[in-house]
Design a protein around this motif. Structure first.
Motif, PDB file in Angstrom:
ATOM      1  N   ALA A  88       0.829  -1.203   0.000  1.00 22.68           N
ATOM      2  CA  ALA A  88       0.000   0.000   0.000  1.00 22.68           C
ATOM      3  C   ALA A  88       0.868   1.258   0.000  1.00 22.68           C
ATOM      4  CB  ALA A  88      -0.928  -0.004   1.207  1.00 22.68           C
ATOM      5  N   ALA A  89       1.945   1.243   0.778  1.00 25.61           N
ATOM      6  CA  ALA A  89       2.842   2.398   0.803  1.00 25.61           C
ATOM      7  C   ALA A  89       3.521   2.580  -0.551  1.00 25.61           C
ATOM      8  CB  ALA A  89       3.872   2.225   1.911  1.00 25.61           C
ATOM      9  N   GLU A  90       3.948   1.499  -1.171  1.00 28.92           N
ATOM     10  CA  GLU A  90       4.568   1.582  -2.496  1.00 28.92           C
ATOM     11  C   GLU A  90       3.569   2.106  -3.524  1.00 28.92           C
ATOM     12  OE1 GLU A  90       7.657   0.824  -3.948  1.00 28.92           O
ATOM     13  OE2 GLU A  90       8.378   0.911  -1.879  1.00 28.92           O
ATOM     14  N   TRP A  91       2.339   1.621  -3.456  1.00 31.48           N
ATOM     15  CA  TRP A  91       1.319   2.068  -4.406  1.00 31.48           C
ATOM     16  C   TRP A  91       1.015   3.549  -4.226  1.00 31.48           C
ATOM     17  CZ3 TRP A  91      -0.801   1.020  -8.818  1.00 31.48           C
ATOM     18  CH2 TRP A  91      -1.958   1.686  -9.185  1.00 31.48           C
ATOM     19  N   ARG A  92       0.927   3.998  -2.993  1.00 29.52           N
ATOM     20  CA  ARG A  92       0.660   5.421  -2.749  1.00 29.52           C
ATOM     21  C   ARG A  92       1.801   6.286  -3.290  1.00 29.52           C
ATOM     22  NH1 ARG A  92      -4.405   6.839  -0.153  1.00 29.52           N
ATOM     23  NH2 ARG A  92      -5.210   4.785   0.303  1.00 29.52           N
ATOM     24  N   GLY A  93       3.021   5.846  -3.069  1.00 24.18           N
ATOM     25  CA  GLY A  93       4.165   6.602  -3.593  1.00 24.18           C
ATOM     26  C   GLY A  93       4.176   6.651  -5.109  1.00 24.18           C
TER      27      GLY A  93
ATOM     28  N   ALA B 170       1.547   6.271  -7.074  1.00 18.98           N
ATOM     29  CA  ALA B 170       0.388   7.037  -7.529  1.00 18.98           C
ATOM     30  C   ALA B 170       0.645   8.534  -7.420  1.00 18.98           C
ATOM     31  CB  ALA B 170      -0.841   6.651  -6.708  1.00 18.98           C
ATOM     32  N   ARG B 171       1.387   8.959  -6.426  1.00 15.70           N
ATOM     33  CA  ARG B 171       1.725  10.387  -6.306  1.00 15.70           C
ATOM     34  C   ARG B 171       2.676  10.824  -7.417  1.00 15.70           C
ATOM     35  NH1 ARG B 171       2.604  10.313   0.041  1.00 15.70           N
ATOM     36  NH2 ARG B 171       0.429  10.467   0.675  1.00 15.70           N
ATOM     37  N   MET B 172       3.615   9.942  -7.742  1.00 16.02           N
ATOM     38  CA  MET B 172       4.577  10.284  -8.796  1.00 16.02           C
ATOM     39  C   MET B 172       3.886  10.385 -10.158  1.00 16.02           C
ATOM     40  SD  MET B 172       7.384  10.761  -7.409  1.00 16.02           S
ATOM     41  CE  MET B 172       9.021  10.251  -7.753  1.00 16.02           C
ATOM     42  N   MET B 173       2.945   9.500 -10.418  1.00 13.49           N
ATOM     43  CA  MET B 173       2.245   9.500 -11.702  1.00 13.49           C
ATOM     44  C   MET B 173       1.030  10.420 -11.687  1.00 13.49           C
ATOM     45  SD  MET B 173       2.406   5.506 -12.829  1.00 13.49           S
ATOM     46  CE  MET B 173       1.399   4.945 -11.494  1.00 13.49           C
TER      47      MET B 173
ATOM     48  N   SER C 236      -1.869   9.856 -10.482  1.00 10.13           N
ATOM     49  CA  SER C 236      -3.047   9.098 -10.889  1.00 10.13           C
ATOM     50  C   SER C 236      -3.992   8.950  -9.700  1.00 10.13           C
ATOM     51  CB  SER C 236      -2.629   7.728 -11.419  1.00 10.13           C
ATOM     52  OG  SER C 236      -2.035   6.975 -10.387  1.00 10.13           O
ATOM     53  N   ASP C 237      -4.977   8.110  -9.869  1.00  9.30           N
ATOM     54  CA  ASP C 237      -5.991   7.886  -8.836  1.00  9.30           C
ATOM     55  C   ASP C 237      -5.339   7.275  -7.587  1.00  9.30           C
ATOM     56  OD1 ASP C 237      -8.445   7.712  -7.631  1.00  9.30           O
ATOM     57  OD2 ASP C 237      -8.928   5.766  -8.528  1.00  9.30           O
ATOM     58  N   PRO C 238      -5.478   7.900  -6.396  1.00 10.47           N
ATOM     59  CA  PRO C 238      -4.806   7.386  -5.187  1.00 10.47           C
ATOM     60  C   PRO C 238      -5.532   6.201  -4.542  1.00 10.47           C
ATOM     61  CG  PRO C 238      -6.008   9.373  -4.655  1.00 10.47           C
ATOM     62  CD  PRO C 238      -6.151   9.174  -6.144  1.00 10.47           C
ATOM     63  N   MET C 239      -6.578   5.697  -5.176  1.00 10.40           N
ATOM     64  CA  MET C 239      -7.318   4.577  -4.588  1.00 10.40           C
ATOM     65  C   MET C 239      -6.505   3.291  -4.705  1.00 10.40           C
ATOM     66  SD  MET C 239     -11.201   3.948  -4.864  1.00 10.40           S
ATOM     67  CE  MET C 239     -12.057   2.493  -4.430  1.00 10.40           C
ATOM     68  N   LEU C 240      -6.502   2.507  -3.618  1.00  9.88           N
ATOM     69  CA  LEU C 240      -5.732   1.257  -3.599  1.00  9.88           C
ATOM     70  C   LEU C 240      -6.350   0.238  -4.552  1.00  9.88           C
ATOM     71  CD1 LEU C 240      -4.998   0.721   0.191  1.00  9.88           C
ATOM     72  CD2 LEU C 240      -3.367   1.248  -1.587  1.00  9.88           C
ATOM     73  N   PRO C 241      -5.515  -0.567  -5.199  1.00 13.38           N
ATOM     74  CA  PRO C 241      -6.049  -1.627  -6.059  1.00 13.38           C
ATOM     75  C   PRO C 241      -6.761  -2.699  -5.227  1.00 13.38           C
ATOM     76  CG  PRO C 241      -3.695  -1.308  -6.447  1.00 13.38           C
ATOM     77  CD  PRO C 241      -4.081  -0.453  -5.294  1.00 13.38           C
ATOM     78  N   LEU C 242      -7.623  -3.415  -5.890  1.00 12.27           N
ATOM     79  CA  LEU C 242      -8.444  -4.422  -5.221  1.00 12.27           C
ATOM     80  C   LEU C 242      -7.596  -5.546  -4.638  1.00 12.27           C
ATOM     81  CD1 LEU C 242     -11.318  -5.255  -4.543  1.00 12.27           C
ATOM     82  CD2 LEU C 242     -11.373  -6.517  -6.689  1.00 12.27           C
ATOM     83  N   ASP C 243      -6.502  -5.918  -5.263  1.00 15.60           N
ATOM     84  CA  ASP C 243      -5.688  -7.028  -4.753  1.00 15.60           C
ATOM     85  C   ASP C 243      -5.033  -6.680  -3.416  1.00 15.60           C
ATOM     86  OD1 ASP C 243      -3.934  -5.204  -5.926  1.00 15.60           O
ATOM     87  OD2 ASP C 243      -2.470  -6.763  -6.416  1.00 15.60           O
ATOM     88  N   ILE C 244      -4.640  -5.422  -3.224  1.00 17.84           N
ATOM     89  CA  ILE C 244      -4.049  -5.025  -1.939  1.00 17.84           C
ATOM     90  C   ILE C 244      -5.110  -5.006  -0.846  1.00 17.84           C
ATOM     91  CG2 ILE C 244      -2.869  -3.171  -0.705  1.00 17.84           C
ATOM     92  CD1 ILE C 244      -1.475  -2.440  -3.298  1.00 17.84           C
ATOM     93  N   VAL C 245      -6.301  -4.540  -1.178  1.00 23.23           N
ATOM     94  CA  VAL C 245      -7.393  -4.503  -0.196  1.00 23.23           C
ATOM     95  C   VAL C 245      -7.795  -5.917   0.194  1.00 23.23           C
ATOM     96  CG1 VAL C 245      -9.792  -3.801   0.173  1.00 23.23           C
ATOM     97  CG2 VAL C 245      -8.227  -2.264  -1.006  1.00 23.23           C
ATOM     98  N   LEU C 246      -7.913  -6.813  -0.797  1.00 26.50           N
ATOM     99  CA  LEU C 246      -8.269  -8.213  -0.503  1.00 26.50           C
ATOM    100  C   LEU C 246      -7.173  -8.903   0.306  1.00 26.50           C
ATOM    101  CD1 LEU C 246      -9.968  -9.407  -3.804  1.00 26.50           C
ATOM    102  CD2 LEU C 246     -11.036  -8.938  -1.607  1.00 26.50           C
ATOM    103  N   GLN C 247      -5.920  -8.636  -0.034  1.00 27.90           N
ATOM    104  CA  GLN C 247      -4.806  -9.220   0.727  1.00 27.90           C
ATOM    105  C   GLN C 247      -4.851  -8.767   2.173  1.00 27.90           C
ATOM    106  OE1 GLN C 247      -0.962  -8.027  -0.709  1.00 27.90           O
ATOM    107  NE2 GLN C 247       0.136  -9.316   0.744  1.00 27.90           N
TER     108      GLN C 247
END
Length: 120
Positions: free
Chosen positions: A23-28, A30-33, A35-46
């Motif tokens: 989640a921290a990697e995805w947020r970082g 997403a900020r660089m790109m 893009s949408d800051p919403m977490l992907p479904l696979d991270i939420v399910l995990q």
């Protein structure tokens, strides 16, 4: 508490740690790109799956739970010992002076009334 339950708990905690890192990697990223800051479904399910796995491990390691209600413990007591509170017993009461074997303590003081332990 078996080795299997400890393994389940360890796997659950490691999975939660991995989900937090993802989640921290995805947020970082997403900020660089931008893009949408919403977490992907696979991270939420995990996160949800490993949270449940961790809870199952903790529940099996914790053992038997006690009832919160006070009446559960009081049901096994009789009326005779219901109000019995040994922590309120006192053995240094003044009733001992009525004993025929009682001898009062002699205080070791000087003429001014100061105890000897303070006179050195």
């Amino acid at each position: 508490m078996t080795v299997g339950h400890k393994t389940i708990l360890s796997a659950g905690l490691l999975g939660l740690l991995h989900a937090a890192y993802s989640a921290a990697e995805w947020r970082g990223a997403a900020r660089m790109m931008e893009s949408d800051p919403m977490l992907p479904l696979d991270i939420v399910l995990q996160t949800m799956v490993f949270l449940i796995v961790t809870m199952v491990g903790v529940i099996h390691i914790a053992g038997e739970f006690k009832e919160i209600r006070a009446t559960v413990e009081l049901e096994n007591q009789s009326w005779e010992n219901l109000r019995n509170r040994p922590s309120y017993y006192t053995w240094a009461h003044r009733g001992r002076v009525f004993s025929p074997d009682y001898e009062p303590q002699r205080k070791k003081t000087d003429i001014l009334g100061i105890p000897e332990r303070f006179m050195s």
